[in-house]
Design a protein around this motif. Structure first.
Motif, short mmCIF file in Angstrom:
data_model
loop_
_atom_site.label_atom_id
_atom_site.label_comp_id
_atom_site.label_asym_id
_atom_site.label_seq_id
_atom_site.Cartn_x
_atom_site.Cartn_y
_atom_site.Cartn_z
N MET A 81 0.77 -1.05 -0.04
CA MET A 81 -0.08 -0.02 -0.05
C MET A 81 0.85 1.18 -0.14
N LYS A 82 1.86 1.10 0.72
CA LYS A 82 2.83 2.58 0.95
C LYS A 82 3.49 2.75 -0.60
N MET A 83 4.03 1.33 -1.17
CA MET A 83 4.58 1.59 -2.45
C MET A 83 3.70 2.15 -3.54
N PHE A 84 2.27 1.72 -3.48
CA PHE A 84 1.46 2.11 -4.59
C PHE A 84 1.09 3.64 -4.32
N LEU A 85 0.68 3.84 -3.14
CA LEU A 85 0.42 5.48 -2.80
C LEU A 85 1.42 6.51 -3.40
N THR A 86 2.72 5.73 -3.05
CA THR A 86 3.80 6.82 -3.35
C THR A 86 4.31 6.84 -4.66
N ARG A 87 3.57 6.09 -5.70
CA ARG A 87 3.75 6.15 -7.14
C ARG A 87 3.08 7.31 -7.68
N LEU A 88 2.19 7.87 -7.15
CA LEU A 88 1.53 9.15 -7.80
C LEU A 88 2.27 10.34 -8.01
N GLY A 89 2.20 10.63 -9.39
CA GLY A 89 2.96 11.81 -9.85
C GLY A 89 1.96 13.12 -10.15
N VAL A 90 2.64 13.92 -10.92
CA VAL A 90 2.02 15.16 -11.42
C VAL A 90 0.82 15.11 -11.97
N ALA A 91 -0.12 15.73 -11.64
CA ALA A 91 -1.59 15.57 -12.48
C ALA A 91 -2.18 14.29 -12.28
N SER A 92 -1.85 13.33 -11.36
CA SER A 92 -2.61 11.92 -11.48
C SER A 92 -3.35 12.09 -10.33
N ARG A 93 -4.49 11.23 -10.62
CA ARG A 93 -5.66 10.83 -9.54
C ARG A 93 -5.34 9.22 -9.17
N ALA A 94 -5.89 8.85 -7.87
CA ALA A 94 -5.94 7.36 -7.78
C ALA A 94 -7.28 7.04 -7.08
N VAL A 95 -7.84 6.00 -7.11
CA VAL A 95 -9.06 5.65 -6.27
C VAL A 95 -8.80 4.18 -6.02
N LEU A 96 -8.87 3.59 -4.68
CA LEU A 96 -8.35 2.51 -4.19
C LEU A 96 -9.93 2.01 -3.68
N THR A 97 -10.13 1.10 -4.14
CA THR A 97 -11.29 0.27 -3.80
C THR A 97 -11.35 -1.23 -3.03
N GLY A 98 -12.13 -1.45 -2.02
CA GLY A 98 -11.94 -2.89 -1.49
C GLY A 98 -12.87 -2.86 -0.37
N ASP A 99 -13.00 -4.36 0.04
CA ASP A 99 -13.62 -4.73 1.02
C ASP A 99 -13.28 -5.39 2.04
N ILE A 100 -13.24 -4.88 3.27
CA ILE A 100 -12.57 -5.49 4.35
C ILE A 100 -13.12 -6.74 4.94
N THR A 101 -14.17 -6.87 4.55
CA THR A 101 -14.81 -8.43 4.87
C THR A 101 -14.33 -9.47 4.26
N GLN A 102 -13.62 -9.14 2.99
CA GLN A 102 -12.99 -10.25 2.34
C GLN A 102 -11.54 -10.24 1.90
N ILE A 103 -10.84 -10.34 3.12
CA ILE A 103 -9.52 -10.16 2.98
C ILE A 103 -9.05 -11.61 2.66
N ASP A 104 -7.78 -11.66 1.69
CA ASP A 104 -7.45 -13.08 1.61
C ASP A 104 -5.99 -13.12 2.12
N LEU A 105 -5.35 -12.19 2.69
CA LEU A 105 -4.12 -12.41 3.32
C LEU A 105 -4.32 -13.30 4.35
N PRO A 106 -2.87 -14.01 4.76
CA PRO A 106 -3.03 -14.86 5.98
C PRO A 106 -3.36 -14.21 7.23
N ASN A 107 -3.00 -12.98 7.60
CA ASN A 107 -3.06 -12.32 8.63
C ASN A 107 -4.37 -11.22 8.07
N PRO A 108 -5.44 -11.03 8.11
CA PRO A 108 -6.29 -10.23 7.68
C PRO A 108 -6.24 -8.84 8.40
N GLU A 109 -5.54 -8.75 9.49
CA GLU A 109 -5.45 -7.38 10.24
C GLU A 109 -4.01 -6.94 9.65
#
Length: 318
Positions: free
Chosen positions: A240-268
Motif C-alpha cells: 500500500m505504501k509503495m502504491f500510494l507513493t507512485r502518484l505523480g504530477v496531475a494524477s488521481r488515484a482511487v482505491l477500492t476494497g472490501d475489508i470483509t473479504q481479505i485473503d491475506l494470511p493475517n487479515p489485520e
C-alpha cells in the motif's frame, strides 16, 4: 496516406518517445507509423482528411511556436475532428453528476454514489471501502473513462494484487497478460460497458489503458494518469505504501476494497485497513464507506450480505 513533415519539425511533432504521435493516433481508428520525416496513416478513408488537416495544422503551429502544449494539440484535434465514438469537449461542464462515456451516460444510483463522485472530483486520492455490489469499482472506472475522454488525463491504469488466494502466477499457463486476465475480468467488464471492445483493445495496445499487477508498480512514477487499485484489501502495508507513493504530477488515484473479504494470511495486516487509520487526517485524501444499504445489484445481494454479517462476517470471496 503519407504526410511529409519538415526535418526540423519532425522530432518535435512526434514528441518524447513518440508520445505526441501516439496521443493523436488514439483519437482515431487509423494506425500511424513515422520514419524519415514521413508519417504514414492507414485506416478508414473517412478519417484521412481530418488526420491530414490536423497534422498539417500541427506542423504549421510547431514552425511558429517554440513550445506546443497538450492543450494546443487538443485544440487542433477538435478543430480537425476526431474519431471519438462520442465527442465530449475537454473541461466541459457536466449535467449534474453524470459521467460521460462513449457508450452511455452514467449517473449515481443512490446518495452514497453521488457522494463518491463528488469526492473523486475534489480529492487527489480516494479510498472507497464497502461490500460487493455497491458500485465502488464501476463508478471509479466510469470516472476514469470520463476524465480520459475529456483529455484531463493521458492514460488509465488499472491495478490489482493478483495473488489473492496464495496461488502462484508461475503455475498458471500463458504469458503474464494471460495469467492476470482472470483477475482483471471485473475491470474489463466495466470498460466494455463504457466503450466498444475494439476500442478498449486498441487503447490497451497503445498503452493508453494499462492493466498491471500491483507488483509492476514498484519503481514507477505515474504522471497525468487516472489510477485505480481494485481489491485493495489484499495489499500488505508495504504494498500500500509503495502504491500510494507512485502518484505523480496531475494524477488521481482511487482505491477500492472490501475489508470483509481479505485473503491475506493475517487479515489485520491489510494495507487498506492500516491506510484508513494512518491517512484519515491528510488533506487531499478522501474516504467513503459503503454498506449493504448501498447495494445496487439484485435485491438478494443485500439480504445475503446482511445474513453473513449477522453470522459474524466472512472472509470468503464471492
Amino acid at each position: 496516406m503519407e504526410i511529409q513533415v519538415a526535418d526540423e519539425i519532425f522530432p518535435r511533432l512526434l514528441g518524447d518517445g513518440d508520445a505526441n504521435l501516439r496521443f493523436i493516433e488514439s483519437q482515431f481508428q487509423s494506425r500511424f507509423t513515422a520514419r524519415g520525416g514521413r508519417i504514414t496513416v492507414q485506416g478508414p478513408a473517412e478519417e484521412l482528411e481530418s488526420i491530414r488537416r490536423a497534422l498539417t495544422d500541427l506542423e504549421a503551429l510547431y514552425k511558429t511556436q517554440p513550445d506546443v502544449t497538450r492543450d494546443d494539440i487538443n485544440t487542433i484535434l477538435r478543430l480537425a475532428g476526431t474519431g471519438l465514438e462520442r465527442e465530449v469537449e475537454p473541461g466541459a461542464r457536466r449535467n449534474g453528476l453524470t459521467l460521460e462515456t462513449p457508450r452511455n451516460t452514467i449517473q449515481p444510483r443512490n446518495p452514497r454514489q453521488e457522494q463518491y463522485i463528488r469526492l473523486m472530483e475534489r480529492e487527489a486520492i480516494v479510498l472507497a471501502i464497502g461490500p460487493a455490489g455497491t458500485g465502488k469499482t464501476y463508478i471509479a472506472v466510469a470516472m476514469a473513462v470520463d476524465r480520459f475522454q475529456r483529455r484531463q488525463v493521458d492514460k488509465i491504469i488499472l491495478v490489482r494484487p493478483v495473488v489473492e488466494t496464495g496461488e502462484n502466477l508461475g503455475f498458471l499457463p500463458g504469458d503474464i497478460l494471460e495469467k492476470v486476465d482472470p483477475y482483471f475480468r471485473p475491470l474489463y467488464d466495466a470498460l466494455d460497458d463504457m466503450m466498444s471492445h475494439e476500442r478498449v483493445r486498441r487503447f490497451i495496445d497503445r498503452g493508453l489503458i494499462e492493466i498491471a499487477p500491483l507488483a509492476y508498480m514498484r519503481g514507477r512514477t505515474l504522471n497525468n494518469a487516472f489510477v485505480i487499485l481494485d481489491e485493495a484489501q489484499n495489499t500488505t502495508s508495504g504494498q500500500m505504501k509503495m502504491f500510494l507513493t507512485r502518484l505523480g504530477v496531475a494524477s488521481r488515484a482511487v482505491l477500492t476494497g472490501d475489508i470483509t473479504q481479505i485473503d491475506l494470511p493475517n487479515p489485520e495486516a491489510s494495507g487498506l485497513i492500516q491506510a484508513r487509520e494512518l491517512l484519515k487526517d491528510i488533506e487531499g485524501i478522501g474516504f467513503i464507506e459503503f454498506d449493504e444499504h448501498d447495494v445496487v445489484r439484485h435485491r438478494l445481494v443485500a439480504e445475503i450480505l446482511r445474513a453473513y454479517q449477522n453470522r459474524g462476517g466472512s472472509n470468503n470471496n464471492g
